[in-house]
Design a protein around this motif. Structure first.
Motif, mmCIF file in Angstrom:
data_model
loop_
_atom_site.group_PDB
_atom_site.id
_atom_site.type_symbol
_atom_site.label_atom_id
_atom_site.label_comp_id
_atom_site.label_asym_id
_atom_site.label_seq_id
_atom_site.Cartn_x
_atom_site.Cartn_y
_atom_site.Cartn_z
ATOM 1 N N ILE A 10 14.933 36.529 122.557
ATOM 2 C CA ILE A 10 15.482 37.518 123.471
ATOM 3 C C ILE A 10 15.351 38.806 122.888
ATOM 4 C CG2 ILE A 10 17.332 38.553 124.848
ATOM 5 C CD1 ILE A 10 18.462 35.735 125.103
ATOM 6 N N HIS A 11 14.344 39.753 123.293
ATOM 7 C CA HIS A 11 14.021 41.019 122.717
ATOM 8 C C HIS A 11 14.252 42.127 123.722
ATOM 9 C CE1 HIS A 11 12.616 43.894 119.636
ATOM 10 N NE2 HIS A 11 11.924 44.326 120.643
ATOM 11 N N ASN A 12 13.908 42.129 124.961
ATOM 12 C CA ASN A 12 13.973 43.254 125.961
ATOM 13 C C ASN A 12 15.192 42.998 126.866
ATOM 14 O OD1 ASN A 12 11.517 44.270 124.777
ATOM 15 N ND2 ASN A 12 10.405 42.840 125.968
ATOM 16 N N ILE A 13 16.021 43.895 127.138
ATOM 17 C CA ILE A 13 17.169 43.717 127.899
ATOM 18 C C ILE A 13 17.191 44.809 128.800
ATOM 19 C CG2 ILE A 13 19.765 43.412 127.946
ATOM 20 C CD1 ILE A 13 19.679 42.374 124.933
ATOM 21 N N LEU A 14 17.452 44.365 130.239
ATOM 22 C CA LEU A 14 18.025 45.378 131.220
ATOM 23 C C LEU A 14 19.370 45.303 131.178
ATOM 24 C CD1 LEU A 14 17.315 47.111 133.567
ATOM 25 C CD2 LEU A 14 17.128 45.141 134.705
ATOM 26 N N ILE A 15 20.123 46.496 131.451
ATOM 27 C CA ILE A 15 21.528 46.509 131.616
ATOM 28 C C ILE A 15 21.684 47.175 132.874
ATOM 29 C CG2 ILE A 15 23.621 47.617 130.627
ATOM 30 C CD1 ILE A 15 22.451 47.853 128.047
ATOM 31 N N VAL A 16 22.497 46.552 133.785
ATOM 32 C CA VAL A 16 22.912 46.992 135.079
ATOM 33 C C VAL A 16 24.618 47.041 134.954
ATOM 34 C CG1 VAL A 16 22.469 46.489 137.581
ATOM 35 C CG2 VAL A 16 21.136 45.741 136.055
ATOM 36 N N THR A 26 27.439 49.316 125.426
ATOM 37 C CA THR A 26 26.596 48.223 125.586
ATOM 38 C C THR A 26 25.345 48.583 125.041
ATOM 39 O OG1 THR A 26 28.001 47.386 127.611
ATOM 40 C CG2 THR A 26 25.767 46.243 127.186
ATOM 41 N N GLU A 27 24.756 49.642 125.522
ATOM 42 C CA GLU A 27 23.390 50.095 125.420
ATOM 43 C C GLU A 27 23.103 50.319 123.750
ATOM 44 O OE1 GLU A 27 20.467 53.792 126.080
ATOM 45 O OE2 GLU A 27 21.619 52.871 127.841
ATOM 46 N N HIS A 28 24.320 51.127 123.341
ATOM 47 C CA HIS A 28 24.254 51.392 121.766
ATOM 48 C C HIS A 28 24.668 50.363 120.984
ATOM 49 C CE1 HIS A 28 23.326 55.811 122.151
ATOM 50 N NE2 HIS A 28 23.891 55.552 123.062
ATOM 51 N N LEU A 29 25.391 49.512 121.333
ATOM 52 C CA LEU A 29 25.830 48.225 120.618
ATOM 53 C C LEU A 29 24.426 47.215 120.599
ATOM 54 C CD1 LEU A 29 27.997 46.386 119.157
ATOM 55 C CD2 LEU A 29 28.113 45.144 121.449
ATOM 56 N N LEU A 30 23.944 46.881 121.563
ATOM 57 C CA LEU A 30 22.677 46.125 121.468
ATOM 58 C C LEU A 30 21.478 46.780 120.675
ATOM 59 C CD1 LEU A 30 22.773 44.799 125.042
ATOM 60 C CD2 LEU A 30 23.137 43.468 122.712
ATOM 61 N N GLY A 34 19.330 45.559 117.010
ATOM 62 C CA GLY A 34 17.774 45.595 116.851
ATOM 63 C C GLY A 34 17.041 45.102 118.438
ATOM 64 N N PHE A 35 17.952 45.100 119.774
ATOM 65 C CA PHE A 35 17.458 44.824 120.692
ATOM 66 C C PHE A 35 16.925 46.058 121.488
ATOM 67 C CE2 PHE A 35 20.647 41.634 120.097
ATOM 68 C CZ PHE A 35 19.901 40.364 120.618
ATOM 69 N N GLU A 36 15.722 45.755 122.393
ATOM 70 C CA GLU A 36 15.177 46.975 123.059
ATOM 71 C C GLU A 36 15.512 47.003 124.386
ATOM 72 O OE1 GLU A 36 12.409 49.994 123.543
ATOM 73 O OE2 GLU A 36 12.461 48.736 121.626
ATOM 74 N N ILE A 37 16.191 48.271 124.598
ATOM 75 C CA ILE A 37 16.984 48.230 126.262
ATOM 76 C C ILE A 37 15.695 48.849 127.121
ATOM 77 C CG2 ILE A 37 18.610 49.509 127.065
ATOM 78 C CD1 ILE A 37 19.589 47.518 125.134
#
Length: 75
Positions: A10-16, A26-30, A34-37
């Motif tokens: 899992i690398h690319n994450i969408l936050i809703v 959540t965005e800054h923690l991930l 090293g995750f790509e938002i």
């Protein structure tokens, strides 16, 4: 590699999320891990539109109670 670190699938994450502070944290923690938002959106309509465009998304973190509907609609 008994205790080695596996490569992330899992690398690319969408936050809703429609609560700004929760979305920001959540965005800054991930991102720090090293995750790509891919994007952070606050409505079902925006999330569905982004998914329909074919964005490379491995995981969607979605709030269940959003302002324009249920996060279950995004799933």
């Amino acid at each position: 590699m008994l205790f080695g670190k596996k490569k992330r699938r899992i690398h690319n994450i969408l936050i809703v999320e429609d609560e700004p502070l929760v979305a920001f944290d959540t965005e800054h923690l991930l991102s720090d891990e090293g995750f790509e938002i891919v994007a952070t959106v606050d409505t079902v309509a925006d999330a569905v539109s982004l998914i329909a465009q074919g964005a490379a998304i491995d995981l969607v973190l979605v709030d269940v109670a959003l302002s324009d509907g249920s996060g279950i609609e995004v799933a």
